[in-house]
Design an enzyme around this catalytic site. Structure first.
Site, short mmCIF file in Angstrom:
data_model
loop_
_atom_site.label_atom_id
_atom_site.label_comp_id
_atom_site.label_asym_id
_atom_site.label_seq_id
_atom_site.Cartn_x
_atom_site.Cartn_y
_atom_site.Cartn_z
N HIS A 7 0.83 -1.20 0.00
CA HIS A 7 0.00 0.00 0.00
C HIS A 7 0.87 1.26 0.00
O HIS A 7 1.54 1.56 0.99
CB HIS A 7 -0.90 -0.03 1.25
CG HIS A 7 -1.82 1.13 1.38
ND1 HIS A 7 -1.65 2.10 2.35
CD2 HIS A 7 -2.92 1.48 0.68
CE1 HIS A 7 -2.62 2.99 2.25
NE2 HIS A 7 -3.41 2.64 1.25
N GLU A 64 -4.55 3.05 -8.91
CA GLU A 64 -5.87 3.61 -8.59
C GLU A 64 -5.98 4.99 -9.22
O GLU A 64 -5.12 5.84 -9.00
CB GLU A 64 -6.06 3.73 -7.07
CG GLU A 64 -7.41 4.39 -6.73
CD GLU A 64 -7.60 4.70 -5.26
OE1 GLU A 64 -6.80 4.26 -4.42
OE2 GLU A 64 -8.57 5.43 -4.96
N HIS A 72 -1.03 10.15 -3.35
CA HIS A 72 -2.30 9.68 -2.81
C HIS A 72 -3.46 10.64 -3.05
O HIS A 72 -4.59 10.21 -3.28
CB HIS A 72 -2.18 9.39 -1.31
CG HIS A 72 -3.48 8.91 -0.73
ND1 HIS A 72 -4.33 9.72 -0.01
CD2 HIS A 72 -4.09 7.71 -0.81
CE1 HIS A 72 -5.40 9.01 0.35
NE2 HIS A 72 -5.29 7.80 -0.12
O1 G3P Z 1 -6.76 1.60 -2.95
C1 G3P Z 1 -6.85 0.78 -1.83
C2 G3P Z 1 -6.54 1.63 -0.68
O2 G3P Z 1 -5.32 2.26 -0.98
C3 G3P Z 1 -7.63 2.62 -0.51
O3 G3P Z 1 -7.33 3.58 0.35
O4 G3P Z 1 -7.19 5.97 0.57
O5 G3P Z 1 -5.15 4.59 0.77
O6 G3P Z 1 -6.17 4.98 -1.44
P1 G3P Z 1 -6.42 4.83 0.02
CA CA Z 2 -5.20 3.59 -3.05
#
Ligand code: G3P
Ligand code: CA
Length: 335
Positions: free
Chosen positions: A33, A168, A75
């Site tokens: 992540h 993403e 992010h």
């Molecule tokens: O994309 C999965 C996870 O990363 C979602 O949370 O806010 O860290 O992008 P975020």
């Molecule tokens: Ca993410």
């Protein structure tokens, strides 16, 4: 996305959990992540290289667009909280107090220093995760989506591994309002680097329900692509219908999996541990389940017990984690 914690009673409840539940698969994937973000500032090349070396199956990229249409890995679609934009460009703040990536060229963005995520408290930058990499030490930069793919593909060549990517598209509706088609740009880059079919090691993810459908129905056919799609989910009214049995069944006709906030699967209430039917219903619809975000330093209790609950008792297919090393080791030992 807000930073959320699991409460300690959640873990004591694990002791009461009957042998269960609906574990289906033995191959679990570890998604780094934002890289090895438990150890280095998120979404930096250093964090990505470290996560790769720790044995992640996939490295995650959050992708946003600059003023001059360049895709960068960050992010948020603003630069606050991870950079020194306030000091370098004090006059470029919008009325809402934010510094938007889309207001800056890539050249300008490359002048920024990236640091561990912080909040401003009493006028002072304060680390969101106090035990992580110290604020203001060493030197980190923002990089483009292409540069990160080239890092991963370069490491795949030099190590002989085949680690995947998990991009993403962040706030596609916001980008569209600003005249930019973020999903189309990301897909074109994926195609350029050979991520075209469901056999390729890529998952395309978004929180935007309408956008994922558009990607499936319009953009992928236009580009002659057919890659794996993940619908991200959170605890918001917006997702109420899609997480029903019928909603998941409909989703399963065009997506390959879901990425839910972990508390949508298991959480603690006044009666103890509560496990929802989300994983069972998603699997019945043919969807893989990759919940987020497993953070060793946010969990009050034993990190490995939480992994065991989600991966082997409930049966999710993979996890987003800030701690790739702990998660990879746990899965190896379990095998
Ligand atoms: O994309 C999965 C996870 O990363 C979602 O949370 O806010 O860290 O992008 P975020
Ligand atoms: Ca993410």
């Amino acid at each position: 996305m807000k930073y959320k914690t699991l409460i300690s009673t959640f873990f004591t409840s694990l002791l009461l959990l009957p042998s269960m539940v609906y574990a289906q698969q033995s191959d679990k994937i570890v998604i780094a992540h934002r890289g090895a973000s438990g150890y280095l500032p998120e979404h930096t090349i250093a964090a990505k290289a470290m996560a790769y070396a720790m044995g992640a199956d996939y490295l995650e990229q959050d992708v946003v667009m600059t003023k001059d249409d360049r895709l960068v890995v960050l992010h948020d679609h603003y630069l606050d909280h991870v950079s020194d934009v306030q000091e370098k460009f004090p006059t470029r703040m919008r009325d809402d107090g934010r510094y938007y990536v889309i207001d800056f060229t890539l050249e300008e963005i490359r002048t920024l220093e990236i640091v561990e995520r912080y909040d401003i408290i009493d006028g002072k930058k304060t680390a969101v995760f106090p035990k992580r990499f110290p604020l203001g030490k060493s030197r980190f930069k923002i990089h483009t989506f292409s540069e990160e793919i080239e890092l991963i593909q370069g490491l795949n060549k030099s190590t002989g591994h085949n680690i995947g990517i998990y991009p993403e598209v962040k706030s596609p509706e916001f980008h569209r309002q600003q005249g930019k088609d973020l999903s189309l740009s990301v897909l074109k880059v994926l195609k350029k680097y050979g991520y075209i079919s469901k056999q390729d090691k890529v998952y395309f993810q978004t929180f935007d329900i309408e956008e994922l459908k558009r990607v499936h129905d319009i953009l992928l056919p236009e580009l002659s692509m057919n890659i794996k799609l993940i619908q991200l989910l959170d605890i918001e009214d917006y997702y109420d219908q899609i997480i029903t049995k019928d909603g998941l069944s409909a989703l399963g006709k065009y997506a390959d999996g879901i990425g839910p906030y972990m508390k949508m699967i298991a959480s603690n209430d006044k009666d103890g541990l509560h496990i929802t039917d989300l994983v069972k219903n998603a699997h019945a619809a043919g969807l893989d389940v990759h919940p987020y975000t497993f953070r060793q330093d946010q969990i009050e209790g034993n990190y490995e017990e939480v992994l065991d609950l989600f991966l082997y008792q409930i049966g999710v297919d993979g996890v987003f984690t800030d701690f790739t090393d702990r998660t990879v080791n746990f899965i190896k030992n379990k095998k």
